[in-house]
Design a protein around this motif. Structure first.
Motif, short mmCIF file in Angstrom:
data_model
loop_
_atom_site.label_atom_id
_atom_site.label_comp_id
_atom_site.label_asym_id
_atom_site.label_seq_id
_atom_site.Cartn_x
_atom_site.Cartn_y
_atom_site.Cartn_z
N ALA A 126 20.95 42.77 12.91
CA ALA A 126 20.41 40.76 13.49
C ALA A 126 19.76 40.35 12.13
N LEU A 127 18.99 40.72 11.09
CA LEU A 127 18.09 40.43 10.60
C LEU A 127 19.22 40.26 9.23
N LYS A 136 21.71 38.31 9.95
CA LYS A 136 22.48 37.59 11.02
C LYS A 136 21.50 36.25 10.91
N LEU A 137 20.27 36.65 10.54
CA LEU A 137 18.64 35.25 10.36
C LEU A 137 19.24 34.68 9.34
N ALA A 138 19.73 35.64 7.75
CA ALA A 138 19.69 34.32 6.51
C ALA A 138 20.75 33.23 6.68
#
Length: 75
Positions: A69-70, A72-74
């Motif tokens: 998930a982290l 995907k934030l970028a």
């Protein structure tokens, strides 16, 4: 394994595996047969037979989902 940090009064069960550079804060219990991945930061008790990873340490599959998930934030 190498460079594992274990604070005072930690109880480690038989057959537990603590991979390199894992850190465990004080007054906790690591259950028998538990597995901690490399560089895991443990701030709570680990049940017997479970695999935990990450910082802060959590069940391994949950840690993998959080990392995905982290990333995907970028994007």
């Amino acid at each position: 394994m190498a460079q594992v940090g274990i604070a005072g009064s930690v109880t480690i069960g038989d057959g537990a595996i603590l991979a390199g550079q894992a850190g465990i804060s004080g007054h906790l219990s690591i259950g028998a047969g538990a597995r901690l991945a490399a560089q895991a930061g443990v701030f709570g008790d680990i049940p017997a037979g479970e695999s935990w990873s990450g910082y802060p340490a959590r069940p391994h599959r949950e840690s993998l989902r959080a990392s995905a998930a982290l990333f995907k934030l970028a994007g």
